[in-house]
Design a protein around this motif. Structure first.
Motif, PDB file in Angstrom:
ATOM      1  N   ARG A 185     -19.408  29.155  11.431  1.00  0.00           N
ATOM      2  CA  ARG A 185     -19.003  30.428  12.031  1.00  0.00           C
ATOM      3  C   ARG A 185     -18.780  31.513  10.989  1.00  0.00           C
ATOM      4  O   ARG A 185     -18.658  32.678  11.331  1.00  0.00           O
ATOM      5  N   VAL A 186     -18.691  31.085   9.734  1.00  0.00           N
ATOM      6  CA  VAL A 186     -18.429  32.068   8.691  1.00  0.00           C
ATOM      7  C   VAL A 186     -19.467  31.895   7.593  1.00  0.00           C
ATOM      8  O   VAL A 186     -19.795  30.770   7.214  1.00  0.00           O
ATOM      9  N   PHE A 187     -19.995  32.994   7.113  1.00  0.00           N
ATOM     10  CA  PHE A 187     -20.863  32.915   5.937  1.00  0.00           C
ATOM     11  C   PHE A 187     -20.638  34.154   5.085  1.00  0.00           C
ATOM     12  O   PHE A 187     -20.120  35.174   5.555  1.00  0.00           O
ATOM     13  N   GLU A 188     -21.066  34.034   3.835  1.00  0.00           N
ATOM     14  CA  GLU A 188     -20.851  35.109   2.870  1.00  0.00           C
ATOM     15  C   GLU A 188     -22.179  35.450   2.218  1.00  0.00           C
ATOM     16  O   GLU A 188     -23.011  34.572   1.975  1.00  0.00           O
ATOM     17  N   LEU A 189     -22.392  36.716   1.955  1.00  0.00           N
ATOM     18  CA  LEU A 189     -23.570  37.142   1.203  1.00  0.00           C
ATOM     19  C   LEU A 189     -23.105  37.495  -0.199  1.00  0.00           C
ATOM     20  O   LEU A 189     -22.136  38.256  -0.364  1.00  0.00           O
ATOM     21  N   ARG A 308     -20.219  28.544   5.235  1.00  0.00           N
ATOM     22  CA  ARG A 308     -18.962  27.780   5.120  1.00  0.00           C
ATOM     23  C   ARG A 308     -18.976  26.702   6.205  1.00  0.00           C
ATOM     24  O   ARG A 308     -18.517  26.911   7.317  1.00  0.00           O
TER      25      ARG A 308
END
Lengths: 309, 279
Positions: A185-189, A308
């Protein structure tokens, strides 16, 4: 937006998209690459999974394959008798049918719904690769295909995918991440040094196949781009359809390398996906072909998606 | 290489020109913003909107920004921008694909689409050229402010500014009827809990508790009556069992049955009465 664009969008919305599969029987495996190329050329087909399957009991297997056929199995026994003499190994090609032109075919008790596109594809393949007698095509079909999505669901469950076609559910609904990743549900660039990204390669040791972390330069992908094609071919020959079930092939790798346009145009959000394992160290989850191409092109920093999970 | 001190919000909304969205509570300082602030967007196609915002985000990430994307339980999405070497959120896009859950007022889910459908555009100048920005219509702006007032006035007395704004805008405006029509069509007040720590709560609550006390006493009395009844019934059952055992063991079965039958019938009658009384 002009009228033609609007019509295209409306047509697209009305189109039925569903999951189908093509099964290449043992005596058709020699034409595997040609058959796969035919599927790849069809823009209404998106290959999702290729699985190699060893058959222990051909009679039972044929029963399972035809269990939800429109014709009763007794009618099919004569038609499928030849399969008992074929090599007990098949390849399943599961794909998303982006334009399922469903229509009724057949008469009487055999009347059923099937996709006209799949029917056309099947017949093309059979015309080309079915064994011939006196120059005429026999009915010893080299391929079998699904009539409807339920049959695809049954075969996936037979192969051990409990959720059936649910296996193709995307892990995150806002970005196009491959279905085989766990949901997140969460990701980072983030921009990272390309050398901090570690790849996973299956490795056979003591009769077992396990993934092994390697640098980009050690991957068969990078080696193929450096002129060592055989290592890439051998890699996919050995693990393709078993641990490597995506539709990957050497020409595709070369095409990616030749047209590398990472995160531009229509690929603006087609991120290489990784997982952070330590400070500034990332294990790749999707994108080994792309990262090999970027490394070979001399790129030293790239924007990646850190999922994540 | 160009470095960014702040993100250029115009760039993002230029990219969203073809998407259906509205900016709820349009910030007066736009395109400037205070670090730590956010903008709420109602979106028709969440996936397309997120992808377009991320496509613009890439050039910020290339210059050291971190962008964190989180999916909420209700399907909404946060896109958070962190400036280089900074752990605090610099700016947030808060994307919604449905109305939030309001505690004080019911709002029909369809109102979300009505807002999108009736949105108005304002033209803006950006470095890359002119583009349209989408906001709620004047009517929907009033309805949303009213909902915000109802939702927050107890916790945030300053929210009365929304009521002042509505009254000022409507005035003698013939659109008053439409505002009320829309309000009644899409919203309904919820039954509120009486807050105990206010003068209002104390008097209402006291009356409520007093009434409740009588009812509680009646319930307690009834419970006691049922308990007593059950005790009597148990005693009768025990007596019947003793007599039954005596007659069945010491006399022929038929004689025992003859003598026990009246007791069994009485027991059944008492049971039936009990059921009638207790309902």
């Amino acid at each position: 937006m002009d009228l033609i664009e609007v019509k295209k969008i409306l047509r697209r919305r009305m189109i039925i998209s569903r999951y189908d599969y093509l099964l290449i029987w043992g005596h058709g495996l020699q034409h595997r690459d040609e058959i796969l190329n035919l599927l790849r050329q069809d823009e209404d087909i998106e290959i999702l999974k290729i699985i190699k399957h060893q058959i222990n009991d051909m009679v039972r297997f044929v029963d399972v394959v035809y269990s939800y056929d429109y014709a009763p199995i007794e009618h099919l026994r004569g038609k499928t008798k030849y399969l008992l003499d074929t090599v007990p190994e098949v390849i399943f090609v599961f794909f998303r049918n982006l334009n399922a032109e469903e229509s009724f075919v057949g008469e009487g008790e055999f009347r059923h719904i099937e996709c006209r596109n799949i029917k056309r594809l099947k017949e093309t393949i059979r015309d080309l690769y079915n064994p011939k007698t006196c120059g005429k095509r026999t009915e010893h079909h080299v391929v079998h295909a699904s009539d409807n999505e339920m049959q695809t669901d049954v075969m996936l469950k037979y192969l051990g995918f409990e959720s059936g076609t649910g296996v193709f559910a995307r892990p995150n609904f806002v970005v196009d991440a491959p279905y085989h990743l766990a949901s997140f549900r969460v990701f980072e660039l983030k921009i990272v040094s390309i050398d901090k990204v570690i790849c996973w390669i299956p490795h056979r040791e003591n009769g077992q196949i396990n993934p092994r972390p390697v640098s980009i330069e050690e991957t068969p992908h990078y080696k193929a781009l450096s002129g060592h094609d055989e290592e890439y071919k051998k890699y996919f020959e050995e693990y393709g359809g078993i641990l490597l079930t995506d539709d990957q092939y050497l020409e595709k790798l070369r095409k990616i390398y030749g047209n590398i346009s990472y995160l531009t145009g229509e690929y603006a959000t087609n991120y290489i996906i990784a997982r952070e394992v330590e400070d500034d160290k990332f294990y790749i989850l999707d994108g080994t072909h792309r990262i090999s191409s970027l490394k070979k092109s001399g790129i030293d920093k790239i924007v990646i998606m850190i999922a994540r999970i | 290489m160009k470095s960014f001190e702040k993100i250029a919000l115009d760039d993002f909304f230029v990219e969203l020109s073809d998407e259906k969205y509205v900016i709820v509570k349009f910030p007066g300082t736009f395109p400037d913003y205070l670090s730590g602030s956010d903008v709420d967007l109602y979106c028709l196609d969440m996936k397309a909107t997120v992808n377009k915002l991320l496509s613009v985000s890439n050039r910020y990430v290339e210059h050291g920004y971190r962008v964190v994307v989180s999916t909420k339980e209700d399907g909404g999405v946060y896109i958070d921008f962190f400036a280089p070497e900074n752990e605090r959120i610099d700016f947030r896009f808060d994307l919604h694909q449905s109305l939030p859950n309001f505690e004080r007022v019911h709002v029909r889910p369809a109102y979300f689409f009505s807002i999108l459908e009736n949105s108005i555009s304002i033209q803006r100048d950006a470095q890359s050229g002119k583009y349209d920005l989408y906001l709620p219509s004047k009517l929907d702006d009033l309805v949303l402010r009213y909902i915000e007032y109802i939702e927050w006035y107890e916790r945030r007395p300053d929210k009365i500014k929304h009521l002042d704004y509505i009254l000022e805008k409507i005035g003698n405006d013939p659109d008053l009827k439409k505002f009320l029509d829309k309000l009644h069509l899409y919203t309904k007040p919820k039954l509120l809990d009486v807050p105990p720590d206010t003068h209002f709560g104390r008097s209402i609550l006291a009356e409520y508790n007093e009434k409740n006390k009588e009812t509680r006493k009646e319930v307690a009395d009834l419970r006691q009556m049922i308990e007593n009844f059950n005790r009597h019934l148990d005693e009768i059952n025990r007596n019947i069992e003793v007599m039954r055992a005596f007659f069945l063991d010491s006399k022929p079965y038929t004689v025992g049955k003859f003598i026990l039958t009246p007791f069994i019938l009485v027991k059944r009658a008492i049971r039936k009465m009990g059921k009638i009384i207790l309902g």
